[in-house]
Design a protein around this motif. Structure first.
Motif, PDB file in Angstrom:
ATOM      1  N   GLY A  35       0.807  -1.221   0.000  1.00  0.00           N
ATOM      2  CA  GLY A  35       0.000   0.000   0.000  1.00  0.00           C
ATOM      3  C   GLY A  35       0.835   1.263   0.000  1.00  0.00           C
ATOM      4  N   GLY A  44       0.433  -8.382 -12.405  1.00  0.00           N
ATOM      5  CA  GLY A  44       0.186  -8.022 -11.010  1.00  0.00           C
ATOM      6  C   GLY A  44      -0.401  -6.627 -10.998  1.00  0.00           C
ATOM      7  N   LEU A  45      -1.667  -6.510 -10.568  1.00  0.00           N
ATOM      8  CA  LEU A  45      -2.366  -5.213 -10.648  1.00  0.00           C
ATOM      9  C   LEU A  45      -2.785  -4.738  -9.263  1.00  0.00           C
ATOM     10  CD1 LEU A  45      -4.432  -6.029 -13.870  1.00  0.00           C
ATOM     11  CD2 LEU A  45      -2.570  -4.358 -13.687  1.00  0.00           C
ATOM     12  N   ALA A  49       9.600  -7.231  -8.907  1.00  0.00           N
ATOM     13  CA  ALA A  49       8.895  -8.109  -7.959  1.00  0.00           C
ATOM     14  C   ALA A  49       9.907  -8.842  -7.075  1.00  0.00           C
ATOM     15  CB  ALA A  49       8.007  -9.069  -8.730  1.00  0.00           C
ATOM     16  N   HIS A 106      17.973  -3.354  -5.879  1.00  0.00           N
ATOM     17  CA  HIS A 106      16.737  -3.485  -5.079  1.00  0.00           C
ATOM     18  C   HIS A 106      16.439  -2.166  -4.343  1.00  0.00           C
ATOM     19  CE1 HIS A 106      13.945  -6.734  -3.279  1.00  0.00           C
ATOM     20  NE2 HIS A 106      13.353  -5.561  -3.313  1.00  0.00           N
ATOM     21  N   ALA A 137      11.981   1.035  -4.455  1.00  0.00           N
ATOM     22  CA  ALA A 137      11.023   1.597  -3.485  1.00  0.00           C
ATOM     23  C   ALA A 137      11.652   2.641  -2.579  1.00  0.00           C
ATOM     24  CB  ALA A 137      10.461   0.462  -2.623  1.00  0.00           C
TER      25      ALA A 137
HETATM   26  P1  NDP Z   1      -0.294  -6.149  -3.943  1.00  0.00           P
HETATM   27  O1  NDP Z   1      -0.671  -7.225  -2.999  1.00  0.00           O
HETATM   28  O2  NDP Z   1      -0.937  -4.821  -3.807  1.00  0.00           O
HETATM   29  O3  NDP Z   1      -0.542  -6.642  -5.435  1.00  0.00           O
HETATM   30  C1  NDP Z   1      -0.190  -7.899  -5.894  1.00  0.00           C
HETATM   31  C2  NDP Z   1      -0.907  -8.160  -7.218  1.00  0.00           C
HETATM   32  O4  NDP Z   1      -0.439  -9.393  -7.741  1.00  0.00           O
HETATM   33  C3  NDP Z   1      -2.410  -8.251  -7.103  1.00  0.00           C
HETATM   34  O5  NDP Z   1      -2.986  -7.541  -8.175  1.00  0.00           O
HETATM   35  C4  NDP Z   1      -2.691  -9.731  -7.271  1.00  0.00           C
HETATM   36  O6  NDP Z   1      -3.970  -9.867  -7.869  1.00  0.00           O
HETATM   37  C5  NDP Z   1      -1.556 -10.128  -8.208  1.00  0.00           C
HETATM   38  N1  NDP Z   1      -1.239 -11.550  -8.172  1.00  0.00           N
HETATM   39  C6  NDP Z   1      -1.062 -12.355  -7.104  1.00  0.00           C
HETATM   40  N2  NDP Z   1      -0.786 -13.608  -7.495  1.00  0.00           N
HETATM   41  C7  NDP Z   1      -0.774 -13.589  -8.850  1.00  0.00           C
HETATM   42  C8  NDP Z   1      -0.554 -14.565  -9.844  1.00  0.00           C
HETATM   43  N3  NDP Z   1      -0.318 -15.851  -9.522  1.00  0.00           N
HETATM   44  N4  NDP Z   1      -0.591 -14.202 -11.143  1.00  0.00           N
HETATM   45  C9  NDP Z   1      -0.866 -12.913 -11.484  1.00  0.00           C
HETATM   46  N5  NDP Z   1      -1.115 -11.936 -10.583  1.00  0.00           N
HETATM   47  C10 NDP Z   1      -1.061 -12.276  -9.281  1.00  0.00           C
HETATM   48  O7  NDP Z   1       1.276  -6.018  -3.835  1.00  0.00           O
HETATM   49  P2  NDP Z   1       2.213  -4.770  -4.208  1.00  0.00           P
HETATM   50  O8  NDP Z   1       1.770  -4.220  -5.498  1.00  0.00           O
HETATM   51  O9  NDP Z   1       2.315  -3.869  -3.038  1.00  0.00           O
HETATM   52  O10 NDP Z   1       3.630  -5.512  -4.339  1.00  0.00           O
HETATM   53  C11 NDP Z   1       3.795  -6.585  -5.233  1.00  0.00           C
HETATM   54  C12 NDP Z   1       5.136  -7.244  -4.994  1.00  0.00           C
HETATM   55  O11 NDP Z   1       6.166  -6.389  -5.441  1.00  0.00           O
HETATM   56  C13 NDP Z   1       5.491  -7.506  -3.527  1.00  0.00           C
HETATM   57  O12 NDP Z   1       4.925  -8.721  -3.071  1.00  0.00           O
HETATM   58  C14 NDP Z   1       6.989  -7.529  -3.527  1.00  0.00           C
HETATM   59  O13 NDP Z   1       7.464  -8.828  -3.757  1.00  0.00           O
HETATM   60  C15 NDP Z   1       7.357  -6.636  -4.692  1.00  0.00           C
HETATM   61  N6  NDP Z   1       7.864  -5.340  -4.242  1.00  0.00           N
HETATM   62  C16 NDP Z   1       9.102  -4.956  -4.663  1.00  0.00           C
HETATM   63  C17 NDP Z   1       9.608  -3.733  -4.313  1.00  0.00           C
HETATM   64  C18 NDP Z   1      10.949  -3.307  -4.760  1.00  0.00           C
HETATM   65  O14 NDP Z   1      11.589  -2.550  -4.051  1.00  0.00           O
HETATM   66  N7  NDP Z   1      11.400  -3.752  -5.918  1.00  0.00           N
HETATM   67  C19 NDP Z   1       8.865  -2.811  -3.430  1.00  0.00           C
HETATM   68  C20 NDP Z   1       7.576  -3.320  -3.047  1.00  0.00           C
HETATM   69  C21 NDP Z   1       7.107  -4.535  -3.454  1.00  0.00           C
HETATM   70  P3  NDP Z   1      -4.852 -11.200  -7.755  1.00  0.00           P
HETATM   71  O15 NDP Z   1      -4.938 -11.527  -6.280  1.00  0.00           O
HETATM   72  O16 NDP Z   1      -6.135 -10.829  -8.409  1.00  0.00           O
HETATM   73  O17 NDP Z   1      -4.108 -12.220  -8.535  1.00  0.00           O
END
Ligand code: NDP
Ligand code: 7N6
Length: 308
Positions: free
Chosen positions: A89, A142-143, A225, A274, A277
């Motif tokens: 968030g 990932g949305l 991710a 990394h 963020a």
């Molecule tokens: P959210 O939980 O807000 O969003 C995750 C999204 O992924 C949702 O839309 C979910 O939708 C989708 N999702 C989950 N499983 C699958 C799947 N099998 N196939 C396709 N879509 C999928 O997380 P954030 O956006 O906050 O963060 C996402 C990830 O990014 C974190 O878990 C972390 O690993 C990484 N991250 C990396 C950062 C960096 O510094 N590089 C900083 C912050 C995060 P649905 O449930 O409908 O599938």
């Protein structure tokens, strides 16, 4: 649940200064202390941490300062009755802005010119190398918080946006939402494929040779991710064999990325440590989440962002 101490574990320094986070948390109604490895925890503790430690399972509640909680053993948390919350968030601006930077660099060739600047080299890219983001397709996998932040910015830049996630509800700015099973189709016409999914049993190895093969030869992969969402050898082969145009990577299979890793060598790969963020207000963003949850606990409400 009763919280009578917030323990800020030293590992938060990976994301922000420990003292700044402790200071921002001091507006909470409970005392705040910083802790180091080797200390013990009790039932009235909320631990704020970057990384997991076994000792945290004695606390009432553990808050991870990252969105990703793949390093935490959620089954152990369920078994011990310790609540686990994450920081999803708070990355809706930082990571998407970094992604816009990668896309812009590739389209406008900024990464190449920055490399040449080191040698004071005044040399233009070939006529057909630069392009505009406007009109190009991006596939956002990932949305959630990050994915939607990318969608909004890509849409504003005039890009054609498609997305992938398990639930098929429409997302503003996304022309079409694909299911994960249709990932090959989703990436087929995409100039950019951006990974913004959590690392789970379902997403580990999601981007393998099959998916990379399906991408167009002028396509770029962006991974903000986790490293293990992509099959390392498959990506290196795709880059070696030039079946994709390049990649921007922020999350790796091993961190720090070893100095002898081949990824460092490619001109058409942007390697960031990394840091997508990182922001000078990270401590405030995390503190706001924790403070809100401390207030929820006091009211007897459910914790927000609870993942175990
Ligand atoms: P959210 O939980 O807000 O969003 C995750 C999204 O992924 C949702 O839309 C979910 O939708 C989708 N999702 C989950 N499983 C699958 C799947 N099998 N196939 C396709 N879509 C999928 O997380 P954030 O956006 O906050 O963060 C996402 C990830 O990014 C974190 O878990 C972390 O690993 C990484 N991250 C990396 C950062 C960096 O510094 N590089 C900083 C912050 C995060 P649905 O449930 O409908 O599938
Ligand atoms: C550190 C953020 C996450 O999951 O990978 C990121 O939130 C780390 C600032």
């Amino acid at each position: 649940m009763d919280i009578d101490r917030i323990a800020v574990h030293e590992s938060v320094a990976e994301a922000c200064p420990t003292d700044s986070l402790a200071q921002s948390l001091s507006a909470c109604s409970v005392p705040v202390e910083t802790t180091t490895d080797g200390e013990s925890y009790a039932d009235g503790d909320c631990v704020v941490t970057f990384s997991p430690r076994e000792a945290f399972l004695d606390a009432a509640w553990v808050h991870g300062v990252r969105a990703g909680y793949d390093e935490f053993d959620t089954a152990a948390y369920e078994a011990s009755g310790t609540a686990l919350t994450n920081s999803t968030g708070i990355h809706g601006d930082t990571v998407p802005e970094t992604v816009v930077g990668y896309l812009t660099a590739f389209a406008r060739r900024l990464h190449v010119y920055r490399d040449r600047q080191r040698d004071r080299e005044w040399d233009h890219e070939p006529y057909d190398a630069p392009f505009t983001l406007s009109g190009e397709r991006v596939c956002v996998v990932g949305l959630g918080t990050i994915g939607r932040g990318i969608v909004d910015r890509a849409d504003a830049l005039g890009m054609d946006v498609v997305g992938v996630r398990r639930s098929d509800d429409p997302v503003p700015g996304v022309e079409r939402v694909y299911e994960p099973a249709d990932l090959r189709t989703a990436v087929a016409d995409a100039r950019f494929v951006v990974l913004a999914v959590p690392l789970t049993g379902e997403t580990e190895g999601l981007v393998d040779a099959r998916i990379l093969d399906a991408m167009p030869a002028n396509g770029y992969l962006v991974n903000v991710a986790r490293g293990d969402v992509v099959v390392e050898d498959a990506l290196l082969s795709a880059l070696d064999e030039e079946t994709i145009a390049g990649a921007a990577i922020d999350a790796y299979w091993e961190e720090p990325l070893p100095a002898d890793h081949p990824l460092w060598e490619f001109e058409n790969v942007i390697v960031t440590p990394h840091c997508a963020a990182f922001t000078n207000r990270y401590h405030e963003d995390v503190a706001a989440l924790v403070r809100g949850n401390v207030e929820r606990v006091a009211r007897g409400d459910e914790l927000r962002n609870r993942v175990a």
